[in-house]
Design an enzyme around this catalytic site. Structure first.
Site, PDB file in Angstrom:
ATOM      1  N   TYR A 142       0.819  -1.219   0.000  1.00 44.95           N
ATOM      2  CA  TYR A 142       0.000   0.000   0.000  1.00 44.95           C
ATOM      3  C   TYR A 142       0.849   1.264   0.000  1.00 44.95           C
ATOM      4  O   TYR A 142       0.369   2.354  -0.302  1.00 44.95           O
ATOM      5  CB  TYR A 142      -0.964   0.030   1.185  1.00 44.95           C
ATOM      6  CG  TYR A 142      -2.048  -1.030   1.139  1.00 44.95           C
ATOM      7  CD1 TYR A 142      -2.200  -1.857   0.032  1.00 44.95           C
ATOM      8  CD2 TYR A 142      -2.922  -1.203   2.200  1.00 44.95           C
ATOM      9  CE1 TYR A 142      -3.178  -2.829  -0.014  1.00 44.95           C
ATOM     10  CE2 TYR A 142      -3.910  -2.178   2.155  1.00 44.95           C
ATOM     11  CZ  TYR A 142      -4.023  -2.994   1.054  1.00 44.95           C
ATOM     12  OH  TYR A 142      -5.003  -3.959   1.008  1.00 44.95           O
ATOM     13  N   LYS A 187       3.177 -15.346   2.588  1.00 44.45           N
ATOM     14  CA  LYS A 187       3.148 -16.104   1.333  1.00 44.45           C
ATOM     15  C   LYS A 187       4.597 -16.459   1.018  1.00 44.45           C
ATOM     16  O   LYS A 187       5.155 -16.083  -0.033  1.00 44.45           O
ATOM     17  CB  LYS A 187       2.494 -15.237   0.233  1.00 44.45           C
ATOM     18  CG  LYS A 187       2.211 -15.967  -1.060  1.00 44.45           C
ATOM     19  CD  LYS A 187       1.072 -16.960  -0.963  1.00 44.45           C
ATOM     20  CE  LYS A 187       0.904 -17.695  -2.283  1.00 44.45           C
ATOM     21  NZ  LYS A 187       0.007 -18.861  -2.180  1.00 44.45           N
ATOM     22  N   ASP A 243      -5.399  -6.621   5.950  1.00 42.04           N
ATOM     23  CA  ASP A 243      -6.600  -5.917   5.500  1.00 42.04           C
ATOM     24  C   ASP A 243      -7.682  -6.935   5.141  1.00 42.04           C
ATOM     25  O   ASP A 243      -8.835  -6.853   5.587  1.00 42.04           O
ATOM     26  CB  ASP A 243      -6.219  -5.076   4.263  1.00 42.04           C
ATOM     27  CG  ASP A 243      -7.279  -4.055   3.907  1.00 42.04           C
ATOM     28  OD1 ASP A 243      -8.262  -3.944   4.642  1.00 42.04           O
ATOM     29  OD2 ASP A 243      -7.105  -3.365   2.882  1.00 42.04           O
ATOM     30  N   ASP A 247     -11.122  -8.360   7.671  1.00 38.63           N
ATOM     31  CA  ASP A 247     -12.514  -8.253   7.218  1.00 38.63           C
ATOM     32  C   ASP A 247     -13.187  -9.621   7.253  1.00 38.63           C
ATOM     33  O   ASP A 247     -14.345  -9.748   7.632  1.00 38.63           O
ATOM     34  CB  ASP A 247     -12.587  -7.692   5.791  1.00 38.63           C
ATOM     35  CG  ASP A 247     -12.656  -6.171   5.792  1.00 38.63           C
ATOM     36  OD1 ASP A 247     -12.297  -5.571   6.826  1.00 38.63           O
ATOM     37  OD2 ASP A 247     -13.060  -5.583   4.775  1.00 38.63           O
TER      38      ASP A 247
END
Ligand code: NAD
Length: 353
Positions: A142, A187, A243, A247
């Protein structure tokens, strides 16, 4: 005796932001009266309303007020009115700017299922869940280099070992204060940054030998979170994975209207507290928004920024009480209990205090 006074910056923002923040302020005032401290608020603009007034989503004035406060309470920013403004001045830029300028690198998102709301859980038969997601908030993709090429586009995931180490340590510390289990989500089969995360976690685990560590790839983690949510306690992860995962975890507990969050920097610096949800333009101005995510964010503020643990506990217990009593805003109403407005829910929490 001199009363303790805390300076709180209030950023109500857009859409339902002002409605839920107004409710939360009433609750904070009621708690502070009971606990014998005072809260001094300074209102400031950020997001769409700041674009309307100043042409930019975040002004130096707002930043300075925030920097000179003990904590910041933010409602939500954005909405369709500003969807087509230039990308460089979109309302969300205010959030990224606040996080970066205030050094808020650690985002805490608890996903706690309330017994009274277990019927709102999309997973059949699940009646409890208590996960804390610790998301890195000021690095990664980001904030990395991005751009367009002649025939494509790119975003870059970059992390320094310093950035990783400080958030990993946070993860270990929260795990120590809870059930001493830490899941690291990455990952590492593909990404070099993830492999560095693993090395740093391995190094740090020597300082937190009581904590058992589990590594999961993000794709597997999203499945395991649904398959065995009760087995997770603290999850630490990068900005983008956090993020998405937070959620998902939030959704398992019921409604986005129930989820608080804290964004913290170095000790002694102001933390920012906000509901996880956005400005909900579809229900703005109707007086039906659920104020509990914002009210629970205030409990986090009392605990993590003001050190008023008892005040935080009072709010959490009051929320429990109103839910047990069957009060439900529209987002958590499933045909049983009493359907209430934002204001009625707020008043009930204050009464339960
Ligand atoms: P949203 O969270 O605003 O709304 C999603 C759905 O949840 C809507 O149906 C909404 O009515 C409902 N909802 C959200 N909060 C609720 C509450 N407290 N009570 C009851 N129902 C609630 O997400 P979105 O629709 O994707 O985004 C709307 C705007 O908010 C966009 O401009 C987006 O950029 C912005 N946004 C801001 C933040 C933030 O300020 N931190 C976060 C997410 C989205």
């Amino acid at each position: 005796m001199i009363m303790k006074e805390y300076k709180i910056a209030l950023i109500k923002g857009d859409g339902i932001g002002p409605e839920v923040v107004d409710g939360a302020v009433k609750v904070m005032d009621a708690v502070s009266r009971k606990k014998g401290f005072t809260l001094k608020y300074t209102e400031c603009l950020a997001g769409g309303c700041s674009i309307d007034r100043y042409g930019i989503p975040l002004t130096d004035e707002t930043l300075n007020i925030c920097k000179n406060s003990d904590a910041i309470l933010l409602g939500a920013v954005g909405g369709p009115k500003w969807d087509n403004v230039d990308a460089s001045i979109r309302p969300e830029k205010a959030l990224l700017g606040l996080r970066k300028e205030l050094g808020l690198y650690s985002n805490l998102r608890p996903a706690l299922m309330y017994k009274a709301l277990s019927d709102a859980c999309p997973i059949k038969g699940l009646d409890s869940m208590d996960v804390l997601i610790v998301r890195e908030l000021t690095g990664g993709i980001y904030f990395g280099r991005r751009g367009r090429t002649e025939n494509g586009a790119f975003d870059t995931e970059e992390y320094s070992d310093y950035e990783i180490r400080r958030i990993v340590r946070e993860g270990f510390r929260y795990a120590m204060g809870r059930s001493k289990r830490l899941t690291v989500v990455d990952k590492a089969n593909v990404l070099e940054t993830s492999r560095l995360w693993r090395e740093i976690v391995a190094n740090e685990s020597g300082n937190f030998s009581e904590v058992s560590v589990e590594f999961l790839y993000i794709d597997n983690a999203t499945m395991q979170l649904i398959g065995r949510p009760q087995s997770f306690d603290v999850i630490v992860t990068s900005n983008m994975f956090g993020d998405i995962l937070s959620d998902e975890a939030g959704q398992i507990t019921g409604s986005v209207g129930m989820l608080p969050s804290a964004s913290l920097g170095d000790p002694g610096k102001p933390g920012m507290y906000e509901p996880v949800h956005g400005s909900a333009p579809d229900i703005a101005g109707k007086g039906i928004a659920n104020p509990l995510a914002t009210i629970l964010s205030c409990a986090m503020m009392f605990k993590w920024s003001l050190g008023e643990d008892e005040a935080a506990q009072m709010i959490n217990s009051a929320v429990d009480t109103v839910l047990e009593a069957g009060l439900r805003t529209a987002d958590i109403y499933k045909g049983e209990g009493r359907l209430v407005t934002t204001e009625e829910m707020t008043s009930a929490v204050i009464e339960a205090l």
